[in-house]
Design a protein around this motif. Structure first.
Motif, short mmCIF file in Angstrom:
data_model
loop_
_atom_site.label_atom_id
_atom_site.label_comp_id
_atom_site.label_asym_id
_atom_site.label_seq_id
_atom_site.Cartn_x
_atom_site.Cartn_y
_atom_site.Cartn_z
N UNK A 109 53.52 35.87 41.43
CA UNK A 109 52.30 35.14 42.17
C UNK A 109 51.44 36.09 43.17
N UNK A 110 51.95 37.29 43.55
CA UNK A 110 51.09 38.42 44.01
C UNK A 110 49.89 38.93 43.12
N UNK A 111 50.74 39.11 41.94
CA UNK A 111 49.82 39.65 40.78
C UNK A 111 48.68 39.01 40.58
N UNK A 112 49.20 37.44 40.30
CA UNK A 112 48.21 36.35 40.02
C UNK A 112 46.90 36.24 40.99
N UNK A 113 47.41 36.29 42.46
CA UNK A 113 46.56 35.96 43.33
C UNK A 113 45.53 37.44 43.60
N UNK A 114 46.11 38.41 42.96
CA UNK A 114 45.26 39.74 43.25
C UNK A 114 44.35 40.00 42.10
N UNK A 115 44.73 39.87 40.95
CA UNK A 115 44.02 40.04 39.94
C UNK A 115 43.81 39.17 38.65
N UNK A 116 44.52 38.19 38.81
CA UNK A 116 44.81 37.09 37.80
C UNK A 116 44.20 35.68 38.02
N UNK A 117 44.81 34.78 37.43
CA UNK A 117 44.36 33.29 37.46
C UNK A 117 44.14 32.65 38.93
N UNK A 118 44.69 33.16 39.89
CA UNK A 118 44.54 32.66 41.29
C UNK A 118 43.96 33.46 42.23
#
Length: 158
Positions: A109-118
């Motif tokens: 979730x952190x990765x998606x919020x930082x660099x991904x779809x979120x």
């Protein structure tokens, strides 16, 4: 600046050397020990030894209910030998660099919020399907851990 990034799964321990922009420099994997914590620490230590002197720290994702502020595993998910372990201290003795440990679903979730779809979302939910089922919740652009560190953990749903 380079970091050793380790993703502990029930089947494999995947690792990479990455820079602070999350770019892969090198990567590999080892079979996850399924017998005891001593072999687990030895496996992580051998990975660390390849890169010591080069890396500034270790970022590790693991299954289980984890107090990431302390590096304490209340449960080890599929790796029962990691139940009730002060993993930050245990690994810190073998790998003397700063170590950050977080639940694998929360790391996703952190990765998606930082660099991904979120990255352009205030709120979101990530589901991880691997040896187990995990997840993470982003609320107001921040990781939501919950009172007992299980927010977003679908594996605990009966």
């Amino acid at each position: 600046m380079e970091f050793l990034v380790i993703d502990v799964g029930g089947t494999f321990i995947k690792y990479a050397v990455m820079n602070d922009e999350a770019e892969f420099i090198e990567k590999g994997k080892e079979k996850t020990p399924n017998d005891n914590i001593e072999n687990f620490v030895d496996t992580i230590g051998k990975i660390f030894d390849k890169y010591k002197g080069r890396i500034k720290g270790i970022a590790m994702s693991m299954p289980g209910r984890i107090d990431s502020d302390r590096g304490y595993l209340y449960s080890g998910g599929a790796l029962l030998y990691n139940n009730d372990k002060d993993m930050g201290k245990i690994l810190g003795e073998r790998c003397p660099v700063p170590i950050s440990i977080e639940n694998d679903g929360k790391c996703a979730a952190l990765a998606e919020a930082w660099k991904g779809n979120l990255k352009d979302c205030d709120d979101g939910l990530v589901v991880v399907l691997g040896t187990g089922i995990g997840g993470g919740v982003i609320k107001n652009k921040r990781l939501h851990k919950g009172k007992h560190f299980v927010a977003g953990e679908f594996s605990f749903i009966p």
